[in-house]
Design a protein around this motif. Structure first.
Motif, short mmCIF file in Angstrom:
data_model
loop_
_atom_site.label_atom_id
_atom_site.label_comp_id
_atom_site.label_asym_id
_atom_site.label_seq_id
_atom_site.Cartn_x
_atom_site.Cartn_y
_atom_site.Cartn_z
N ALA A 142 0.20 11.18 11.06
CA ALA A 142 -0.01 11.52 9.59
C ALA A 142 0.53 13.18 9.24
O ALA A 142 0.40 13.31 7.99
N CYS A 186 -11.77 5.60 -0.94
CA CYS A 186 -10.05 5.49 -1.04
C CYS A 186 -9.66 6.11 -2.41
O CYS A 186 -8.77 6.88 -2.49
N SER A 211 -7.03 9.35 -2.73
CA SER A 211 -5.85 9.25 -3.33
C SER A 211 -5.64 10.01 -4.40
O SER A 211 -4.67 10.93 -4.58
N PHE A 242 -5.06 11.99 3.26
CA PHE A 242 -4.89 10.67 4.33
C PHE A 242 -6.29 10.30 4.54
O PHE A 242 -7.15 10.90 4.79
N LEU A 290 -4.60 4.64 5.82
CA LEU A 290 -3.27 4.70 6.26
C LEU A 290 -3.25 4.06 7.60
O LEU A 290 -2.39 3.24 7.73
N THR A 301 -2.16 -0.43 11.40
CA THR A 301 -1.74 0.02 10.21
C THR A 301 -0.89 -0.96 9.48
O THR A 301 -0.19 -1.80 10.32
N ASP A 303 1.83 0.35 7.78
CA ASP A 303 3.01 1.33 7.31
C ASP A 303 3.90 1.20 8.64
O ASP A 303 3.53 1.74 9.79
#
Ligand SMILES: *Cc1c(COP(=O)(O)O)cnc(C)c1O
Length: 366
Positions: A70, A142, A146, A151, A174, A197, A199
Motif C-alpha cells: 500500500a 472504514c 476513507s 489505508f 484494502l 484482497t 484489488d
C-alpha cells in the motif's frame, strides 16, 4: 479431569489421507510456489469471499507485506490496538513505520472513536485487529478511514469466518491478513499466513513482494522479501479448510454454553455480545473477580486456563521507547487485570466444558 488448551494432537489424529498427499508432494519436488499453493489460495479466497488470496510466510508477514504494497513505510504512522498480540505492532515497526495505539472497548477490539483522535498528518494507515475472534466496528472505521485517506489493512489473524452485519472479516479493508499458525482457528504444521484482497494490482504486487520481487526467473521488478507459504503447508491447509465452517460452529456452540452458565455466577462478567457481530471465539474470555486466584485454582484443578495478556502490549518493556505509560489505555489495563481465557475449541467435549463451569462455580463457593 485434565482440560488441555492445545488440541493439536486430536486435530491431526486421523491423517492417513493427508500423509499420502504429503508423500506425493515430496516425491514431486514441487516445494516452492507449487501447484498445491495455487489451489489452496483459490480455496481460501472462496472461503472468505475475496477475489484474491496470496500465501505468505506468516500472519506477521501478511500484515507487513500488505502495508508495504500500500506504500506505507519509514516515517509513517499506523494506528492499531493497544492490547493486540505483539505481531501487529511488530509488523508496523519492521517496515520503519510507527505504531500508534488506541484503547479497546468491551469487545476487546479497538475503540473507533479513539482512532479519530489519534490521526495526524503523518497517519497513513489503520490496522484494525479483530481481536479474540470479535470484529472491530468496520462500517464506522472504514467511513473514518476513507474520510481521512487512510489505508485499512485488517489484522484478521484471530478472526477467520467472523462477520459484522453479515460481512466477513477480511472483506472490508484494502487487504487483510490471516495467520495459519498452529494456535489459530485454521492452522497448518508451522508458520504460514494469507493475504486476501479484491484489488488486482495490489495482488500482483504482493505476489512479487513475497518472492524477492522477481517478475520471473531472469527479471527483478522491485526489492521484495522471501516470504512464501510453503507448498507443504498449503497441502495441510487444503486438507483442513473444508472443516473451517464446522470448526467455527463448534467454537460458537461452546462459547454460548459458557456464556449461559457463567452468567449465573455473580463474580464473573460475560462481555456484552454485540448484536449483528459473529465472533468466532479464537479466545473465549470473561471478566473475573479475584482473577489471579481463580486462574491458579483452575490450573490446580487441571484446567489450562490462561490470561491474554497480563501485561498489555503498550506497557511492554521492549516498546518503552514509544513513550506510553500506565494509564494511557485504561480499558486495556482494566481488562488485563480481570480477564481469564478458557479452552473453547472444536475438540472440547461437553464433559470438559461442564467441568470448567463447575470448577469455576466451585471456586466462588457455589
Ligand atoms: C497470531 C497473530 C498474528 C501473527 O501471526 P503469525 O502467523 O504468528 O505471524 C498477528 N496478529 C494477531 C492478532 C495474531 O493473533
Amino acid at each position: 479431569m485434565h482440560v488441555r488448551y492445545s488440541y493439536l494432537p486430536q486435530q491431526f489424529e486421523a491423517i492417513d489421507e493427508l500423509l499420502a498427499q504429503v508423500k506425493a508432494l515430496v516425491q514431486s519436488g514441487d516445494f516452492t510456489l507449487g501447484a498445491a499453493l495455487s489451489r489452496f489460495e483459490g480455496e481460501f479466497a472462496a472461503l472468505i469471499g475475496t477475489r484474491f488470496a496470496i500465501g505468505v510466510g506468516s500472519g506477521t508477514d501478511a500484515i507487513k507485506l500488505s502495508l508495504v504494497a500500500a506504500g506505507v513505510g519509514r516515517g509513517d504512522e499506523v494506528i492499531t490496538a493497544a492490547n493486540t498480540f505483539i505481531a501487529t505492532a511488530g509488523a508496523i515497526h519492521e517496515i520503519g513505520a510507527t505504531p500508534v495505539f488506541v484503547d479497546c472497548d468491551e469487545s476487546f477490539c479497538m475503540d473507533v472513536g479513539a482512532v479519530e483522535r489519534r490521526i495526524t498528518p503523518r497517519t497513513k494507515a489503520v490496522v484494525p485487529v479483530h481481536y479474540a475472534g470479535n470484529m472491530v466496528n468496520m462500517p464506522r472505521l472504514c467511513a473514518l478511514a476513507s474520510a481521512n485517506d487512510l489505508f485499512v489493512v485488517e489484522d484478521a489473524c484471530q478472526a477467520i469466518l467472523a462477520d459484522f452485519e453479515g460481512r466477513r472479516a477480511g472483506t472490508w479493508g484494502l487487504a487483510a491478513a490471516f495467520s495459519l499458525h498452529p494456535l489459530k482457528n485454521l492452522n497448518v504444521w508451522g508458520d504460514g499466513g494469507m493475504i486476501v484482497t479484491d484489488d488486482g494490482d495490489l495482488a500482483a504486487k504482493l505476489r512479487l513482494l513475497r518472492n524477492h520481487g522477481m517478475a520471473n526467473r531472469d527479471e527483478i521488478a522491485m526489492f521484495g522479501y522471501n516470504s512464501r507459504l510453503d507448498t507443504l503447508q498449503a497441502v495441510v491447509g487444503s486438507w483442513l479448510i473444508g472443516s473451517a465452517d464446522a470448526i467455527t460452529e463448534k467454537r460458537i456452540e461452546s462459547a454460548s454454553f459458557y456464556d449461559r452458565e457463567f452468567a449465573k455466577i455473580p463474580q464473573l462478567r460475560v462481555p456484552t455480545r454485540r448484536k449483528g457481530c459473529r465472533s468466532v471465539f479464537h479466545l473465549y474470555m470473561v471478566f473475573a473477580q479475584r482473577r489471579d486466584e481463580l486462574l491458579a485454582y483452575c490450573q490446580k484443578q487441571g484446567i489450562e486456563a490462561k490470561v491474554h495478556y497480563p501485561i498489555p502490549l503498550y506497557r511492554q518493556r521492549g516498546l518503552a521507547h514509544l513513550g506510553y505509560s500506565l494509564g494511557d489505555f485504561p480499558v486495556a489495563d482494566e481488562q488485563a487485570a480481570s480477564l481469564i481465557t478458557f479452552p473453547c475449541d472444536q475438540h472440547l467435549s461437553r464433559e470438559e466444558r461442564r467441568y470448567v463451569v463447575d470448577t469455576v462455580a466451585g471456586f466462588y463457593g457455589q
